[in-house]
Design a protein around this motif. Structure first.
Motif, PDB file in Angstrom:
ATOM      1  N   MET A   7       0.838  -1.182   0.000  1.00 36.48           N
ATOM      2  CA  MET A   7       0.000   0.000   0.000  1.00 36.48           C
ATOM      3  C   MET A   7       0.884   1.246   0.000  1.00 36.48           C
ATOM      4  SD  MET A   7      -3.148  -1.174   0.321  1.00 36.48           S
ATOM      5  CE  MET A   7      -3.773  -2.784   0.679  1.00 36.48           C
ATOM      6  N   SER A   8       0.325   2.323  -0.540  1.00 35.48           N
ATOM      7  CA  SER A   8       1.161   3.498  -0.643  1.00 35.48           C
ATOM      8  C   SER A   8       0.531   4.778  -0.108  1.00 35.48           C
ATOM      9  CB  SER A   8       1.562   3.698  -2.099  1.00 35.48           C
ATOM     10  OG  SER A   8       0.422   3.735  -2.921  1.00 35.48           O
ATOM     11  N   LEU A   9      -0.781   4.824   0.071  1.00 37.20           N
ATOM     12  CA  LEU A   9      -1.445   6.009   0.584  1.00 37.20           C
ATOM     13  C   LEU A   9      -2.092   5.704   1.934  1.00 37.20           C
ATOM     14  CD1 LEU A   9      -3.359   7.134  -2.640  1.00 37.20           C
ATOM     15  CD2 LEU A   9      -1.298   8.181  -1.704  1.00 37.20           C
ATOM     16  N   GLN A  10      -1.960   6.623   2.859  1.00 40.05           N
ATOM     17  CA  GLN A  10      -2.672   6.525   4.132  1.00 40.05           C
ATOM     18  C   GLN A  10      -3.878   7.449   4.009  1.00 40.05           C
ATOM     19  OE1 GLN A  10      -2.242   4.542   6.852  1.00 40.05           O
ATOM     20  NE2 GLN A  10      -4.107   5.461   7.638  1.00 40.05           N
ATOM     21  N   ILE A  11      -5.082   6.886   4.133  1.00 38.64           N
ATOM     22  CA  ILE A  11      -6.304   7.656   3.916  1.00 38.64           C
ATOM     23  C   ILE A  11      -7.099   7.747   5.211  1.00 38.64           C
ATOM     24  CG2 ILE A  11      -8.481   7.746   2.640  1.00 38.64           C
ATOM     25  CD1 ILE A  11      -7.008   6.276   0.367  1.00 38.64           C
ATOM     26  N   SER A  12      -7.581   8.967   5.500  1.00 33.97           N
ATOM     27  CA  SER A  12      -8.461   9.203   6.644  1.00 33.97           C
ATOM     28  C   SER A  12      -9.668   9.983   6.149  1.00 33.97           C
ATOM     29  CB  SER A  12      -7.762  10.018   7.723  1.00 33.97           C
ATOM     30  OG  SER A  12      -6.651   9.314   8.234  1.00 33.97           O
ATOM     31  N   ILE A  13     -10.860   9.424   6.382  1.00 31.84           N
ATOM     32  CA  ILE A  13     -12.101  10.103   6.023  1.00 31.84           C
ATOM     33  C   ILE A  13     -12.799  10.470   7.324  1.00 31.84           C
ATOM     34  CG2 ILE A  13     -14.300   9.943   4.799  1.00 31.84           C
ATOM     35  CD1 ILE A  13     -12.994   7.661   3.124  1.00 31.84           C
ATOM     36  N   LEU A  14     -12.992  11.761   7.525  1.00 27.13           N
ATOM     37  CA  LEU A  14     -13.606  12.259   8.751  1.00 27.13           C
ATOM     38  C   LEU A  14     -14.920  12.965   8.423  1.00 27.13           C
ATOM     39  CD1 LEU A  14     -10.336  13.879  10.122  1.00 27.13           C
ATOM     40  CD2 LEU A  14     -11.251  11.642  10.713  1.00 27.13           C
TER      41      LEU A  14
END
Length: 135
Positions: free
Chosen positions: A1-8
């Motif tokens: 994996m290459s992106l760290q995603i946070s949906i708030l």
């Protein structure tokens, strides 16, 4: 994996994880983000967002907000978010068709603006359900 995603969302952190790619519904069209993307802040439109992990694509309905992309981290501040698995396909289809008719029949500026908002929300939910079937 290459992106760290946070949906708030205002209610709670909606989703956090790693992904290979994300496609965002921006105010100027869809925008794809891969590893080492240039830093950017963009406004999000109401629409479908797709996230690709190594195993699969996942789709979410995003109801506007903002996204920040910086150093392989994507932070999304969404007004509201909904996963495709939590949306009833038949209900989404019926709501989309109803909203479309309401928009076509709308008269006056206020009524057209309200009908357009409901149409965009219903369309996003319906697109997410349809995308899940294709993925």
């Amino acid at each position: 994996m290459s992106l760290q995603i946070s949906i708030l969302t205002p209610e709670r952190p909606f989703w956090t994880g790693q992904a290979d790619e994300i496609i965002l519904p921006t105010e100027t069209g869809e925008m794809g983000v891969l590893k080492n993307h240039a830093p950017i802040i963009t406004g999000l439109d109401v629409g479908a967002m797709l996230i690709r992990t190594k195993e699969e694509w996942n789709s979410y309905a995003i109801m506007g907000g903002f996204a920040l992309v910086k150093q392989n981290q994507v932070t999304i501040l969404a007004n509201e978010a909904q996963s495709s698995v939590s949306i009833d396909p038949e209900e989404a289809k019926n709501a989309f068709e109803s909203a479309k008719l309401s928009l076509e029949k709308a008269e006056g500026i206020k009524e057209k603006v309200e009908a357009n908002f409901l149409y965009k929300r219903a369309k996003a939910r319906y697109q997410v359900v349809k995308a899940t079937k294709k993925l």
